[in-house]
Design an enzyme around this catalytic site. Structure first.
Site, PDB file in Angstrom:
ATOM      1  N   ASP A   1     -37.909  39.165  73.571  1.00 15.16           N
ATOM      2  CA  ASP A   1     -37.883  38.845  72.150  1.00 15.16           C
ATOM      3  C   ASP A   1     -36.561  39.312  71.545  1.00 15.16           C
ATOM      4  OD1 ASP A   1     -39.886  38.179  69.706  1.00 15.16           O
ATOM      5  OD2 ASP A   1     -38.552  39.834  69.152  1.00 15.16           O
ATOM      6  N   ILE A   2     -35.985  38.495  70.648  1.00 15.46           N
ATOM      7  CA  ILE A   2     -34.747  38.884  69.968  1.00 15.46           C
ATOM      8  C   ILE A   2     -35.064  39.955  68.919  1.00 15.46           C
ATOM      9  CG2 ILE A   2     -32.867  38.079  68.470  1.00 15.46           C
ATOM     10  CD1 ILE A   2     -33.094  35.355  69.774  1.00 15.46           C
TER      11      ILE A   2
ATOM     12  N   GLU B   1     -38.695  33.322  68.335  1.00 13.89           N
ATOM     13  CA  GLU B   1     -37.641  33.936  69.151  1.00 13.89           C
ATOM     14  C   GLU B   1     -38.193  34.618  70.395  1.00 13.89           C
ATOM     15  OE1 GLU B   1     -38.962  37.125  66.216  1.00 13.89           O
ATOM     16  OE2 GLU B   1     -38.850  34.939  66.352  1.00 13.89           O
TER      17      GLU B   1
END
Length: 385
Positions: free
Chosen positions: A257-258, A300
């Site tokens: 995950d960003i 994301e």
């Protein structure tokens, strides 16, 4: 036959008697020679009579060996002319063909009506003139009459008789058959051309349909922004990997995950956020390579399934993705920025019948990575920084 035999017998007996009497009266100088001469004369007459009989017999034999052919029995029209073109013989078939013209006409007059119905009668007239002026010529031609008939006219000399033979055949039905055959061939060729054209069209239509089907399949299975597998296809492939796993095989799962993605969108805009998502997807795909497959789970968040590798290899891949993300600079229009990622790692257990429990554990590890400060890899029930 009986009369001829009697005459021959009388002549023979008379000759024998006269010769015998002339011999018996040989002492009489006046009678004996006369009787002898008469006997010889009878012998000569008998000889001539016999020779005539032999000639007649030969003639009959010759006639018997060469039977005469009646031209009226021939199916084709036959006309026989002399060298000047005067008709000597015209059979029944010819009279029918010419509407019963009599045989006293000249052959040029016989053909005059036909020639008058031709598109170019001069050529036909010239042929007849040339044939009549050249006794040895042989010629064959087709006459296309205005009434639709086609006549085959053939002529050749009858050398032994000094006459000329003309053979006439109505071949209209043969021409029609040839025409029908040619038309049939043309229709078959046209049908073949249409079939080939249709086959080509079907081929292109099939190729286009297959391309569209492939595109629809791709769209149904991939994420439109990144080109990676979408969540549905990714999960299906995970279930397939579980089903294909052999005893003792390991399957590792990464959840990625960003970090602070909302901050990226708020600072640089949603277009820049899309660029950041595509860059992150490329970094993940490059890091996983042929060792597994990657999917976008939404927003994301991404996941990777790594069949047949060890824990150390899974951690190494996760760390490689984390480091490359942290060092990567994203460019969107005039904006340049960096971002980091958190990654959770978990193992699929052999007693689990689906991939979902492993994905859940990897998601829990990802949550721990976020909790511990982000930009790190965390394994389920263990940690690494």
């Amino acid at each position: 036959m009986a009369i001829r035999a009697t005459v021959k017998a009388v002549l023979g007996l008379g000759a024998i008697a006269l010769l015998a009497l002339s011999k018996g009266l040989g002492s009489d100088g006046s009678v004996g020679p006369v009787l002898f001469a008469l006997g010889i004369a009878l012998v000569a007459v008998l000889t001539v009579f016999h020779l005539m009989e032999m000639k007649v017999a030969r003639q009959k034999a010759t006639s018997a060996e060469k039977p005469m052919l009646d031209p009226n029995n021939l199916p084709d029209a036959v006309v026989v002319t002399d060298v000047n073109g005067h008709i000597r013989i015209i059979n029944t078939a010819a009279k029918t063909l010419f509407d019963g013209l009599n045989a006293s006409k000249n052959v040029k007059a016989l053909f005059d009506e036909w020639h008058g119905s031709l598109n170019d009668r001069s050529q036909a007239d010239q042929v007849v003139e040339a044939v009549l002026s050249s006794p040895d010529i042989q010629f064959s031609e087709l006459l296309y009459l205005s009434d639709g008939r086609t006549i085959e006219r053939t002529t050749r000399p009858l050398e032994k008789h000094g006459h000329r033979l003309w053979l006439l055949r109505d071949i209209t039905h043969m021409q029609l058959a040839d025409s029908d055959s040619a038309m049939h061939r043309t229709m078959v060729e046209a049908d073949a051309a249409r079939t080939a054209e249709m086959a080509e069209q079907l081929y292109h239509a099939k190729a286009e349909l297959e391309a569209k089907q492939a595109e629809l399949t791709r769209l149904a299975n991939t994420d439109s922004l990144t080109g990676l597998y979408n969540r549905r296809r990714f999960t299906a492939l995970g279930e397939q990997a579980v089903g294909d796993a052999q005893d003792g095989a390991e399957i590792w799962v990464l959840m990625m995950d960003i970090d602070h993605f909302k901050r990226v969108n708020d600072t640089y805009g949603h277009a820049a956020g899309d660029v950041a998502i595509r860059d992150f997807a490329n970094i993940i795909s490059s890091g996983v390579g042929e060792q597994g497959f990657v999917g976008r789970m939404g927003g994301e968040e991404f996941a990777a399934i790594l069949p047949g590798i060890t824990q150390d290899e899974a951690i190494r891949i996760a760390e490689q993705v984390r480091r490359q993300t942290a060092h990567h600079q994203t460019v969107s229009d005039d904006e340049k920025f960096r971002f980091t990622a958190s990654i959770g790692v978990a193992q699929w257990l052999a007693n689990e019948i689906t991939i979902e429990p492993a994905l859940d554990r990897a998601d829990q590890a990802l949550y721990s990575a976020k909790t511990y400060g982000r930009n790190r890899v965390v394994g389920f029930e263990y940690a690494s920084s």
